[in-house]
Design a protein around this motif. Structure first.
Motif, short mmCIF file in Angstrom:
data_model
loop_
_atom_site.label_atom_id
_atom_site.label_comp_id
_atom_site.label_asym_id
_atom_site.label_seq_id
_atom_site.Cartn_x
_atom_site.Cartn_y
_atom_site.Cartn_z
N ALA A 176 0.82 -1.22 0.00
CA ALA A 176 0.00 0.00 0.00
C ALA A 176 0.85 1.27 0.00
N ASP A 177 2.00 1.23 0.69
CA ASP A 177 2.87 2.41 0.73
C ASP A 177 3.41 2.77 -0.65
N GLN A 178 3.54 1.77 -1.52
CA GLN A 178 4.05 2.00 -2.87
C GLN A 178 2.92 2.13 -3.89
N GLY A 179 1.66 2.09 -3.43
CA GLY A 179 0.53 2.22 -4.34
C GLY A 179 0.18 0.93 -5.06
N ARG A 180 0.74 -0.19 -4.61
CA ARG A 180 0.44 -1.49 -5.23
C ARG A 180 -0.62 -2.17 -4.37
N VAL A 181 -1.80 -2.37 -4.96
CA VAL A 181 -2.95 -2.91 -4.24
C VAL A 181 -3.30 -4.27 -4.83
N SER A 182 -3.54 -5.23 -3.95
CA SER A 182 -3.93 -6.57 -4.40
C SER A 182 -5.20 -6.49 -5.23
N TRP A 183 -5.24 -7.25 -6.32
CA TRP A 183 -6.42 -7.25 -7.19
C TRP A 183 -7.62 -7.84 -6.45
N ALA A 184 -7.40 -8.48 -5.30
CA ALA A 184 -8.50 -9.05 -4.52
C ALA A 184 -9.00 -8.09 -3.45
N ALA A 185 -8.36 -6.93 -3.28
CA ALA A 185 -8.78 -5.94 -2.29
C ALA A 185 -10.11 -5.32 -2.71
N PRO A 186 -10.90 -4.86 -1.74
CA PRO A 186 -12.22 -4.28 -2.07
C PRO A 186 -12.16 -3.17 -3.13
N ILE A 187 -11.18 -2.28 -3.03
CA ILE A 187 -11.11 -1.18 -3.99
C ILE A 187 -10.81 -1.72 -5.39
N ALA A 188 -9.93 -2.71 -5.48
CA ALA A 188 -9.58 -3.28 -6.78
C ALA A 188 -10.77 -4.03 -7.37
N ARG A 189 -11.45 -4.81 -6.56
CA ARG A 189 -12.61 -5.56 -7.05
C ARG A 189 -13.69 -4.61 -7.58
N ALA A 190 -13.84 -3.47 -6.91
CA ALA A 190 -14.84 -2.50 -7.36
C ALA A 190 -14.44 -1.87 -8.70
N LEU A 191 -13.16 -1.78 -8.97
CA LEU A 191 -12.67 -1.11 -10.18
C LEU A 191 -12.59 -2.01 -11.41
N ILE A 192 -12.49 -3.32 -11.21
CA ILE A 192 -12.34 -4.24 -12.35
C ILE A 192 -13.49 -4.02 -13.34
N GLY A 193 -13.13 -3.78 -14.59
CA GLY A 193 -14.12 -3.57 -15.65
C GLY A 193 -14.53 -2.12 -15.84
N ALA A 194 -14.10 -1.22 -14.95
CA ALA A 194 -14.49 0.19 -15.06
C ALA A 194 -13.74 0.88 -16.19
N ARG A 195 -14.34 1.95 -16.68
CA ARG A 195 -13.74 2.79 -17.72
C ARG A 195 -13.57 4.22 -17.18
N VAL A 196 -12.74 5.00 -17.85
CA VAL A 196 -12.53 6.38 -17.43
C VAL A 196 -13.89 7.08 -17.38
N GLY A 197 -14.12 7.81 -16.29
CA GLY A 197 -15.39 8.52 -16.08
C GLY A 197 -16.38 7.73 -15.24
N ASP A 198 -16.19 6.43 -15.11
CA ASP A 198 -17.09 5.61 -14.27
C ASP A 198 -16.89 5.96 -12.80
N GLU A 199 -17.98 5.85 -12.07
CA GLU A 199 -17.93 6.04 -10.63
C GLU A 199 -18.16 4.69 -9.97
N ARG A 200 -17.37 4.40 -8.97
CA ARG A 200 -17.49 3.13 -8.24
C ARG A 200 -17.59 3.42 -6.75
N ILE A 201 -18.44 2.68 -6.09
CA ILE A 201 -18.57 2.78 -4.64
C ILE A 201 -17.83 1.59 -4.03
#
Length: 165
Positions: free
Chosen positions: A119-144
């Motif tokens: 996290a200190d280097q900005g590398r987040v596991s693809w299984a983390a909640p924020i990453a899971r929410a972002l998978i498939g998103a495009r620029v301009g999309d909003e994710r909760i």
């Protein structure tokens, strides 16, 4: 479920190289030196009060545990090169994304494997909640994103992948 049926642990080429380098350092350099130190300390007599011997054995167990973990992690890893991603307009494994929260605070993260997250280097596991929410998103999309502190909304501002080659 047997190890052969578990889903692969995705990792980037850089992440695999870091695991391999750590394994090689521990196995090829640190462990042999430690074995020599333990043998030397054992030759000095009473092992019950010999700090070099006691510490050496403890450290050797730690190294052997880490080597076992690294070996298992590398064996189960599936290397995925983000540079080979064809769909560069959506967030996938290996993407570096820029996010903005409701207050327009910006954050840049890269989605990586579980064994290479930092996290200190900005590398987040693809299984983390924020990453899971972002998978498939495009620029301009909003994710909760549902976090322990509550829900937080992010807008995807940019997506980057390493260039091939």
């Amino acid at each position: 479920m047997s190890d052969d049926r578990r889903p692969p642990r995705f990792i980037t080429p850089d992440g695999m190289a870091r695991l391999r380098a750590e394994y090689d350092q521990l196995f090829g350099v640190e462990r042999p030196k430690l074995v020599d130190t333990i043998a030397w300390a054992a030759d000095n007599g009473d092992r019950s009060e010999n700090g070099d011997y006691i510490y050496g054995r403890k450290r050797l167990r730690e190294i052997d545990r880490r080597l076992g973990y690294l070996s298992k992690a590398m064996k189960g890893a599936k290397v995925v090169d983000p540079a080979s991603q064809r769909e560069r307009d959506t967030v996938r494994f290996g993407a570096t994304v820029e996010l903005a929260d409701e207050d327009d605070n910006r954050r840049i993260i890269t989605l990586v494997g579980e064994d290479e997250s930092d996290a200190d280097q900005g590398r987040v596991s693809w299984a983390a909640p924020i990453a899971r929410a972002l998978i498939g998103a495009r620029v301009g999309d909003e994710r909760i994103v549902r976090l322990p502190s509550g829900e937080k909304s992010y807008e995807l501002m940019a997506i980057r992948y390493p260039e091939p080659g």
